[in-house]
Design a protein around this motif. Structure first.
Motif, PDB file in Angstrom:
ATOM      1  N   MET A   1      21.820  25.326  41.070  1.00  0.00           N
ATOM      2  CA  MET A   1      22.722  26.462  41.043  1.00  0.00           C
ATOM      3  C   MET A   1      22.437  27.350  42.249  1.00  0.00           C
ATOM      4  SD  MET A   1      23.204  29.477  38.195  1.00  0.00           S
ATOM      5  CE  MET A   1      24.217  28.564  37.071  1.00  0.00           C
ATOM      6  N   ASP A   2      23.490  27.920  42.776  1.00  0.00           N
ATOM      7  CA  ASP A   2      23.399  28.841  43.902  1.00  0.00           C
ATOM      8  C   ASP A   2      22.577  30.069  43.490  1.00  0.00           C
ATOM      9  OD1 ASP A   2      24.009  30.186  46.287  1.00  0.00           O
ATOM     10  OD2 ASP A   2      25.871  30.990  45.457  1.00  0.00           O
ATOM     11  N   PRO A   3      21.616  30.508  44.313  1.00  0.00           N
ATOM     12  CA  PRO A   3      20.787  31.659  43.948  1.00  0.00           C
ATOM     13  C   PRO A   3      21.592  32.935  43.687  1.00  0.00           C
ATOM     14  CG  PRO A   3      19.901  30.593  45.901  1.00  0.00           C
ATOM     15  CD  PRO A   3      21.197  29.922  45.587  1.00  0.00           C
ATOM     16  N   ILE A   4      22.641  33.150  44.456  1.00  0.00           N
ATOM     17  CA  ILE A   4      23.446  34.355  44.222  1.00  0.00           C
ATOM     18  C   ILE A   4      24.158  34.254  42.881  1.00  0.00           C
ATOM     19  CG2 ILE A   4      25.482  35.636  44.988  1.00  0.00           C
ATOM     20  CD1 ILE A   4      24.530  35.296  47.823  1.00  0.00           C
ATOM     21  N   GLN A   5      24.665  33.079  42.555  1.00  0.00           N
ATOM     22  CA  GLN A   5      25.337  32.913  41.264  1.00  0.00           C
ATOM     23  C   GLN A   5      24.347  33.077  40.115  1.00  0.00           C
ATOM     24  OE1 GLN A   5      28.669  32.726  40.773  1.00  0.00           O
ATOM     25  NE2 GLN A   5      28.045  33.092  38.674  1.00  0.00           N
ATOM     26  N   ALA A   6      23.122  32.599  40.287  1.00  0.00           N
ATOM     27  CA  ALA A   6      22.096  32.780  39.257  1.00  0.00           C
ATOM     28  C   ALA A   6      21.797  34.266  39.060  1.00  0.00           C
ATOM     29  CB  ALA A   6      20.829  32.028  39.637  1.00  0.00           C
ATOM     30  N   ALA A   7      21.737  35.021  40.159  1.00  0.00           N
ATOM     31  CA  ALA A   7      21.494  36.460  40.063  1.00  0.00           C
ATOM     32  C   ALA A   7      22.656  37.158  39.371  1.00  0.00           C
ATOM     33  CB  ALA A   7      21.267  37.040  41.455  1.00  0.00           C
ATOM     34  N   ILE A   8      23.884  36.765  39.698  1.00  0.00           N
ATOM     35  CA  ILE A   8      25.063  37.348  39.052  1.00  0.00           C
ATOM     36  C   ILE A   8      25.054  37.030  37.560  1.00  0.00           C
ATOM     37  CG2 ILE A   8      27.584  37.205  38.898  1.00  0.00           C
ATOM     38  CD1 ILE A   8      27.577  36.902  41.969  1.00  0.00           C
ATOM     39  N   ASP A   9      24.689  35.811  37.204  1.00  0.00           N
ATOM     40  CA  ASP A   9      24.598  35.430  35.795  1.00  0.00           C
ATOM     41  C   ASP A   9      23.594  36.306  35.057  1.00  0.00           C
ATOM     42  OD1 ASP A   9      26.500  33.488  36.229  1.00  0.00           O
ATOM     43  OD2 ASP A   9      25.051  31.830  36.281  1.00  0.00           O
ATOM     44  N   GLN A  10      22.478  36.627  35.712  1.00  0.00           N
ATOM     45  CA  GLN A  10      21.485  37.484  35.071  1.00  0.00           C
ATOM     46  C   GLN A  10      22.050  38.890  34.864  1.00  0.00           C
ATOM     47  OE1 GLN A  10      17.627  37.886  36.884  1.00  0.00           O
ATOM     48  NE2 GLN A  10      17.028  39.459  35.421  1.00  0.00           N
ATOM     49  N   ILE A  11      22.759  39.407  35.843  1.00  0.00           N
ATOM     50  CA  ILE A  11      23.371  40.734  35.705  1.00  0.00           C
ATOM     51  C   ILE A  11      24.369  40.727  34.556  1.00  0.00           C
ATOM     52  CG2 ILE A  11      24.890  42.427  36.807  1.00  0.00           C
ATOM     53  CD1 ILE A  11      23.600  41.581  39.505  1.00  0.00           C
ATOM     54  N   GLU A  12      25.190  39.700  34.486  1.00  0.00           N
ATOM     55  CA  GLU A  12      26.212  39.616  33.444  1.00  0.00           C
ATOM     56  C   GLU A  12      25.633  39.396  32.056  1.00  0.00           C
ATOM     57  OE1 GLU A  12      28.811  36.607  34.977  1.00  0.00           O
ATOM     58  OE2 GLU A  12      29.924  38.073  36.180  1.00  0.00           O
ATOM     59  N   SER A  13      24.424  38.872  31.961  1.00  0.00           N
ATOM     60  CA  SER A  13      23.826  38.612  30.657  1.00  0.00           C
ATOM     61  C   SER A  13      23.211  39.868  30.030  1.00  0.00           C
ATOM     62  CB  SER A  13      22.759  37.522  30.762  1.00  0.00           C
ATOM     63  OG  SER A  13      21.624  38.014  31.461  1.00  0.00           O
ATOM     64  N   ARG A  14      23.152  40.945  30.771  1.00  0.00           N
ATOM     65  CA  ARG A  14      22.600  42.192  30.240  1.00  0.00           C
ATOM     66  C   ARG A  14      23.574  42.834  29.266  1.00  0.00           C
ATOM     67  NH1 ARG A  14      18.160  43.920  32.994  1.00  0.00           N
ATOM     68  NH2 ARG A  14      17.680  42.732  34.851  1.00  0.00           N
ATOM     69  N   GLU A  15      23.037  43.648  28.381  1.00  0.00           N
ATOM     70  CA  GLU A  15      23.850  44.369  27.419  1.00  0.00           C
ATOM     71  C   GLU A  15      24.708  45.407  28.140  1.00  0.00           C
ATOM     72  OE1 GLU A  15      24.035  43.847  24.084  1.00  0.00           O
ATOM     73  OE2 GLU A  15      22.710  42.133  24.413  1.00  0.00           O
ATOM     74  N   PRO A  16      25.912  45.673  27.641  1.00  0.00           N
ATOM     75  CA  PRO A  16      26.743  46.716  28.255  1.00  0.00           C
ATOM     76  C   PRO A  16      26.006  48.058  28.258  1.00  0.00           C
ATOM     77  CG  PRO A  16      28.020  45.446  26.686  1.00  0.00           C
ATOM     78  CD  PRO A  16      26.586  45.013  26.544  1.00  0.00           C
ATOM     79  N   GLY A  17      26.029  48.715  29.385  1.00  0.00           N
ATOM     80  CA  GLY A  17      25.363  50.004  29.508  1.00  0.00           C
ATOM     81  C   GLY A  17      23.914  49.925  29.909  1.00  0.00           C
ATOM     82  N   GLU A  18      23.317  48.737  29.854  1.00  0.00           N
ATOM     83  CA  GLU A  18      21.918  48.566  30.251  1.00  0.00           C
ATOM     84  C   GLU A  18      21.820  48.630  31.774  1.00  0.00           C
ATOM     85  OE1 GLU A  18      18.320  45.292  29.771  1.00  0.00           O
ATOM     86  OE2 GLU A  18      20.244  44.932  28.821  1.00  0.00           O
ATOM     87  N   SER A  19      20.924  49.456  32.262  1.00  0.00           N
ATOM     88  CA  SER A  19      20.819  49.629  33.706  1.00  0.00           C
ATOM     89  C   SER A  19      20.085  48.445  34.345  1.00  0.00           C
ATOM     90  CB  SER A  19      20.089  50.925  34.035  1.00  0.00           C
ATOM     91  OG  SER A  19      18.761  50.872  33.583  1.00  0.00           O
ATOM     92  N   PHE A  20      20.348  48.250  35.637  1.00  0.00           N
ATOM     93  CA  PHE A  20      19.678  47.211  36.407  1.00  0.00           C
ATOM     94  C   PHE A  20      19.615  47.653  37.849  1.00  0.00           C
ATOM     95  CE2 PHE A  20      24.140  46.234  36.716  1.00  0.00           C
ATOM     96  CZ  PHE A  20      24.312  45.835  38.020  1.00  0.00           C
ATOM     97  N   SER A  21      18.814  46.970  38.624  1.00  0.00           N
ATOM     98  CA  SER A  21      18.658  47.284  40.039  1.00  0.00           C
ATOM     99  C   SER A  21      19.047  46.058  40.855  1.00  0.00           C
ATOM    100  CB  SER A  21      17.209  47.669  40.326  1.00  0.00           C
ATOM    101  OG  SER A  21      16.960  47.699  41.695  1.00  0.00           O
TER     102      SER A  21
END
Length: 54
Positions: A1-21
């Motif tokens: 899997m493309d590293p950027i897509q893996a990072a996007i998948d991780q962002i999308e897997s977070r709960e709504p409203g949960e902060s990330f960096s």
């Protein structure tokens, strides 16, 4: 899997409203923070996507 897509998948897997960096996630996957941010927000797409759409 493309590293950027893996990072996007991780962002999308977070709960709504949960902060990330973007910086932390980009460092974890070894991708550029700006590129990750732009791809996640839909401002840009990968070159492969552009070529496939031609």
């Amino acid at each position: 899997m493309d590293p950027i897509q893996a990072a996007i998948d991780q962002i999308e897997s977070r709960e709504p409203g949960e902060s990330f960096s973007y910086t932390e996630i980009a460092a974890r996957y070894g991708v550029n923070r700006s590129t990750l941010s732009r791809r996640y927000r839909g401002v840009t797409v990968s070159r492969a996507t552009v070529l496939n759409n031609q």
